[in-house]
Design a protein around this motif. Structure first.
Motif, PDB file in Angstrom:
ATOM      1  N   PHE A  38       0.836  -1.205   0.000  1.00 17.26           N
ATOM      2  CA  PHE A  38       0.000   0.000   0.000  1.00 17.26           C
ATOM      3  C   PHE A  38       0.874   1.258   0.000  1.00 17.26           C
ATOM      4  O   PHE A  38       0.671   2.170  -0.804  1.00 17.26           O
ATOM      5  CB  PHE A  38      -0.919  -0.024   1.230  1.00 17.26           C
ATOM      6  N   GLU A  39       1.855   1.269   0.923  1.00 20.10           N
ATOM      7  CA  GLU A  39       2.735   2.443   1.033  1.00 20.10           C
ATOM      8  C   GLU A  39       3.461   2.696  -0.283  1.00 20.10           C
ATOM      9  O   GLU A  39       3.639   3.839  -0.704  1.00 20.10           O
ATOM     10  CB  GLU A  39       3.762   2.246   2.155  1.00 20.10           C
ATOM     11  N   ALA A  40       3.868   1.605  -0.944  1.00 26.82           N
ATOM     12  CA  ALA A  40       4.597   1.747  -2.207  1.00 26.82           C
ATOM     13  C   ALA A  40       3.691   2.347  -3.280  1.00 26.82           C
ATOM     14  O   ALA A  40       4.102   3.213  -4.050  1.00 26.82           O
ATOM     15  CB  ALA A  40       5.130   0.389  -2.657  1.00 26.82           C
ATOM     16  N   ARG A  41       2.449   1.888  -3.319  1.00 23.31           N
ATOM     17  CA  ARG A  41       1.507   2.422  -4.318  1.00 23.31           C
ATOM     18  C   ARG A  41       1.303   3.913  -4.111  1.00 23.31           C
ATOM     19  O   ARG A  41       1.301   4.697  -5.056  1.00 23.31           O
ATOM     20  CB  ARG A  41       0.149   1.718  -4.195  1.00 23.31           C
ATOM     21  N   VAL A  42       1.084   4.292  -2.848  1.00 24.89           N
ATOM     22  CA  VAL A  42       0.831   5.701  -2.548  1.00 24.89           C
ATOM     23  C   VAL A  42       2.068   6.543  -2.863  1.00 24.89           C
ATOM     24  O   VAL A  42       1.972   7.615  -3.466  1.00 24.89           O
ATOM     25  CB  VAL A  42       0.387   5.862  -1.080  1.00 24.89           C
ATOM     26  N   ALA A  43       3.244   6.009  -2.484  1.00 23.97           N
ATOM     27  CA  ALA A  43       4.488   6.752  -2.742  1.00 23.97           C
ATOM     28  C   ALA A  43       4.704   6.935  -4.236  1.00 23.97           C
ATOM     29  O   ALA A  43       5.322   7.898  -4.685  1.00 23.97           O
ATOM     30  CB  ALA A  43       5.668   6.012  -2.123  1.00 23.97           C
ATOM     31  N   ASN A  44       4.147   6.014  -5.003  1.00 23.28           N
ATOM     32  CA  ASN A  44       4.282   6.052  -6.457  1.00 23.28           C
ATOM     33  C   ASN A  44       3.188   6.911  -7.106  1.00 23.28           C
ATOM     34  O   ASN A  44       2.998   6.891  -8.311  1.00 23.28           O
ATOM     35  CB  ASN A  44       4.212   4.612  -6.983  1.00 23.28           C
ATOM     36  N   ASP A  45       2.429   7.664  -6.249  1.00 17.88           N
ATOM     37  CA  ASP A  45       1.350   8.535  -6.714  1.00 17.88           C
ATOM     38  C   ASP A  45       0.215   7.796  -7.409  1.00 17.88           C
ATOM     39  O   ASP A  45      -0.470   8.349  -8.258  1.00 17.88           O
ATOM     40  CB  ASP A  45       1.885   9.629  -7.646  1.00 17.88           C
ATOM     41  N   GLU A  46       0.016   6.522  -7.033  1.00 17.98           N
ATOM     42  CA  GLU A  46      -1.146   5.818  -7.560  1.00 17.98           C
ATOM     43  C   GLU A  46      -2.378   6.221  -6.750  1.00 17.98           C
ATOM     44  O   GLU A  46      -2.261   6.628  -5.602  1.00 17.98           O
ATOM     45  CB  GLU A  46      -0.940   4.301  -7.451  1.00 17.98           C
ATOM     46  N   PHE A  47      -3.549   6.070  -7.346  1.00 17.83           N
ATOM     47  CA  PHE A  47      -4.786   6.343  -6.626  1.00 17.83           C
ATOM     48  C   PHE A  47      -5.274   5.075  -5.931  1.00 17.83           C
ATOM     49  O   PHE A  47      -5.170   3.974  -6.481  1.00 17.83           O
ATOM     50  CB  PHE A  47      -5.871   6.837  -7.579  1.00 17.83           C
ATOM     51  N   ILE A  48      -5.812   5.245  -4.734  1.00 17.45           N
ATOM     52  CA  ILE A  48      -6.426   4.140  -4.008  1.00 17.45           C
ATOM     53  C   ILE A  48      -7.931   4.229  -4.250  1.00 17.45           C
ATOM     54  O   ILE A  48      -8.512   5.316  -4.138  1.00 17.45           O
ATOM     55  CB  ILE A  48      -6.121   4.257  -2.497  1.00 17.45           C
ATOM     56  N   GLU A  49      -8.544   3.121  -4.596  1.00 21.61           N
ATOM     57  CA  GLU A  49      -9.984   3.114  -4.871  1.00 21.61           C
ATOM     58  C   GLU A  49     -10.730   2.338  -3.780  1.00 21.61           C
ATOM     59  O   GLU A  49     -10.122   1.553  -3.054  1.00 21.61           O
ATOM     60  CB  GLU A  49     -10.256   2.539  -6.267  1.00 21.61           C
TER      61      GLU A  49
END
Lengths: 97, 329
Positions: free
Chosen positions: B25-36
């Motif tokens: 999760f942290e990696a996705r957010v750090a990568n500026d991905e959106f969480i749905e």
């Protein structure tokens, strides 16, 4: 009668921006029935000529894929580059293809 | 942040959560991905979002009250039509945000109850009274101006439904600010009495507007985590400085004076130095001791109670019609 847990059902709202475009998800509204959902959708999501047509449907009726299945569902497409026209090398002299 | 609850605790509650899931999760957010909505997210992230989004929504809804106060007394039909449209927009913004917050599994009724019981906060600014017509100008110019400053970066916030609601809101918000500035402009160019009224409104709304950015960075314990999660994209002090730098020339251009003797252009920093916000006053308003806090909540409570029979009747009527339709088939 005033049971606080008895919320009006949730509806998803889709707006067609203009003729020729498909309906696109805009957000949701609470309403007791379809007629009221359309009225609320109109007041909430089209105050500035954002649309020419509205769809509403009960949120509970939407069937969605599980994010956990995203790999199984969508990754097989990744190694099928031959589905794209750029996969094929055509000599410079050939046109209209 | 737009809202100002300083009591919320968002320390990572990662006790029973799978470290692998958290890391992903942290990696996705750090990568500026959106969480749905259906994606896995840490409980603390969900809680922080529900708090921030619902309080943002409450701010829009309570924010209808100070301005609604002047709809029937707008100076002419043009101003009245504009103010009606603006207040309706605020209602709309509240609804976009409630709907976005509901995707996190908190019901609309739960959020309403949290507002009415005082458990959920809303922006401190709406606990100040609107005494004159000029206040409507000052609110549009300063309060909506500060809101825009807070909201523009939130269009890139990590939670998809929140970011999408913010895109919609930001599009509509700049009309609010411009109509407010236009009111101030006209008053400032009017009779000496009208100009005094505009200056008085600026004097009263300036500091509460600076408070809208929340406590100073060194007293904002949630900022670091919220920024790491891309729920928040700039610190309170950064946004406050930006607001001052943009707004002071706007005041000068129409001959109004920002009520801060310490205000001074700092050539070296390329920014204005400004005086200390009265954080005692801010803390008092957050505690519910604002000038009209009680009236605001009473008004919301009354609207909720008076509307109860309508909500019930509409629901029961729809259920009856649906049952009759089913029986006829």
């Amino acid at each position: 009668m005033s049971d606080a847990s008895k919320e009006w059902p949730l509806w998803e709202v889709f707006v067609r921006g203009k003729g020729g475009l498909s309906h696109r998800h805009a957000g949701s509204v609470h309403a007791v029935d379809a007629k009221m959902a359309l009225e609320h959708a109109r007041d909430t999501y089209t105050r500035r000529m954002e649309g020419v047509s509205l769809w509403v449907l009960p949120s509970a009726q939407i069937v969605a894929s599980d994010p956990g299945d995203a790999g199984a569902l969508f990754e097989p497409a990744e190694d099928k580059v031959y589905r794209h026209p750029t996969f094929y090398k055509i000599p410079d002299g050939i046109t209209h293809i | 942040m737009y809202t100002t609850d300083m009591t919320g605790k968002t320390k990572a509650e990662a006790v029973a959560e799978d470290p692998a899931l958290i890391a992903a999760f942290e990696a996705r957010v750090a990568n500026d991905e959106f969480i749905e909505p259906k994606d896995w997210m840490p409980e603390a992230y969900r809680k922080t979002l529900v708090r921030q989004m619902s309080q943002h929504a409450h701010s829009e809804i309570v924010g209808m009250l100070p301005e609604g106060n002047w709809i029937s007394r707008a100076p002419n039909l043009r101003r009245k039509a504009i103010l009606l449209a603006k207040v309706q927009d605020e209602g709309g913004h509240g609804l976009y945000l409630y709907a976005a917050a509901e995707t996190l599994g908190t019901s609309r009724d739960e959020m309403t109850e949290a507002l009415l019981s005082g458990k959920a906060k809303y922006s401190t600014i709406f606990n100040y009274p609107t005494l004159t017509w000029a206040d409507i100008g000052a609110i549009g110019w300063l309060v909506d101006g500060a809101a825009i400053m807070n909201q523009v970066p939130l269009q890139r916030t990590s939670y998809g439904p929140y970011a999408r609601a913010m895109v919609r809101i930001c599009k509509e918000e700049s009309f609010h600010q411009r109509q407010g500035y236009e009111i101030m402009m006209h008053l400032a160019a009017g009779t000496p009495e009208q100009k005094r009224m505009a200056q008085d409104a600026l004097n009263r709304w300036w500091w509460p507007s600076l408070m809208m950015f929340g406590p100073p960075d060194d007293k904002s314990p949630n900022t670091a985590q919220s920024m790491r999660w891309r729920i928040k994209r700039d610190t309170n002090d950064e946004l406050r400085q930006k607001f001052v730098d943009i707004t002071v020339p706007q005041a000068e251009a129409i001959g109004l004076t920002v009520p801060d003797p310490a205000l001074k252009w700092n050539e070296e920093r390329g920014a204005y130095d400004f005086g200390e916000v009265d954080w005692e006053e801010f803390a008092a308003v957050v505690r519910g001791e604002g000038p009209v806090t009680k009236e605001r909540i009473q008004a919301r409570q009354k609207a909720w109670d008076d509307g109860a029979w309508v909500r019930d009747a509409a629901r029961v009527h729809a259920e009856k019609r649906a049952a009759a339709k089913l029986a006829a088939e």
